[in-house]
Design an enzyme around this catalytic site. Structure first.
Site, short mmCIF file in Angstrom:
data_model
loop_
_atom_site.label_atom_id
_atom_site.label_comp_id
_atom_site.label_asym_id
_atom_site.label_seq_id
_atom_site.Cartn_x
_atom_site.Cartn_y
_atom_site.Cartn_z
N LYS A 66 14.36 60.76 3.79
CA LYS A 66 13.17 60.15 3.15
C LYS A 66 13.30 60.08 1.62
CE LYS A 66 9.97 61.30 6.86
NZ LYS A 66 8.67 61.87 7.26
N ASP A 102 3.01 58.27 6.24
CA ASP A 102 2.73 59.55 6.90
C ASP A 102 1.30 60.05 6.60
OD1 ASP A 102 5.11 59.91 8.27
OD2 ASP A 102 6.08 60.96 6.62
#
Ligand code: NDP
Length: 273
Positions: A66, A102
């Site tokens: 990420k 997220d």
């Protein structure tokens, strides 16, 4: 031609994303394929470039890439900038766009699926890693009365608290170590630590769970060590992070396709399995 998407990670075989996005495509009549790419730990950027060269339109990015995805993106959403991490890449003539869905997925699960209204509530967020960082801005945007960030390494929580202080209306953001939780209670306790992954529960003082509170573990897989400890400490409601996983996928799908897919049937299907 069918548009191509995939999740890239290492490991990636366990990922539920191909199944989730296949269900979204079916439910919204979108013509797309969605696969899984195992990238070598030192080969993330090459894997992304190869996917783009083969006509790929977008990628979900999971552990451990990420931060690299954040660096690779040429343009980024404000929520990706706040999270300093990217879990969604979109490719177009304008280059590589990075987003982070997220935190929005977490808030969508809490508010839509679990029926919480977060405005005016007291929230305890455990952890100061990538997942906690990504959740901070979306949670603050819900205008809680208090958002207390607690981490095993207190200094990491304090540093994050300082970084996000300017985004916290009315100074509602506090931060520190677990010791500072004695005598406090919260309406929502979110576990964003990796403790459950290691089969451990974060030690919390008695009374942290207010009557009627919800204990939420970002890790999914039924009753995690955190949720089991929460039950024995009197948390009335408990939820794992499967809903967050489905909702963050829906946010990615919306970014790529311009259509918000229904999530309830997909979540029900995964829970049934
Ligand atoms: P990181 O490795 O970035 O962060 C780890 C954090 O956990 C740190 O704050 C660390 O504290 C803390 N920690 C680790 N072990 C323990 C322990 N034994 N006791 C107390 N604290 C501990 O992980 P991520 O932020 O990426 O992920 C955290 C969790 O969120 C994982 O379970 C992951 O699966 C989940 N997640 C779920 C998603 C979903 O869609 N449902 C999406 C993203 C993440 P310290 O600083 O002291 O080391």
């Amino acid at each position: 031609m069918t548009d191509r998407y995939a999740v890239v990670g290492n490991p990636v075989a366990h990922s539920k994303s191909p199944r989730i996005h296949a269900a979204f495509a079916r439910l919204t009549n979108q013509d797309l394929s969605y696969g899984a790419i195992l990238a070598p730990r030192d080969g993330f950027a090459d894997a992304v470039r190869a996917f783009i060269a083969a006509g790929g339109r977008g990628l979900n990015v999971t552990v451990p890439f990420k931060l690299e995805a954040f660096a690779l993106a040429q343009r980024r959403s404000p929520r990706a900038e706040a999270a300093q991490a990217v879990n969604t890449l979109a490719f177009s003539g304008e280059g590589i766009f990075g987003d982070n869905t997220d935190g929005a997925g977490l808030v969508a699960d809490l508010t839509r699926n679990l029926g919480l209204s977060l405005a005016g509530t007291r929230i305890l967020l455990l952890g100061a890693g990538g997942a906690a960082r990504g959740a901070l801005l979306p949670l603050l945007e819900q205008r809680p009365a208090l958002l207390h960030l607690a981490n095993r390494t207190a200094d990491k929580a304090r540093a994050l608290g300082e970084e996000f202080a300017g985004r916290a209306a009315g100074g509602c953001l506090e931060s520190g170590g677990f010791a500072g939780l004695a005598g406090r209670s919260f309406d929502l306790v979110i576990n964003a630590t990796a403790a459950s992954l290691a089969g451990e529960a974060t030690p919390l003082p008695a009374g942290v769970f207010a009557p009627g509170s919800l204990a939420y573990d970002m890790m999914y897989g039924g009753e995690t060590p955190f949720l089991s400890a929460a039950r024995s400490q009197g948390a009335d409601r408990r939820a794992d992070g499967l809903g967050m996983l489905v909702e963050q996928a829906a946010e990615s799908f919306l970014l790529w396709r311009g259509v918000r897919p229904p999530t309830a049937p997909v979540l029900a299907e995964l829970r049934g399995a």
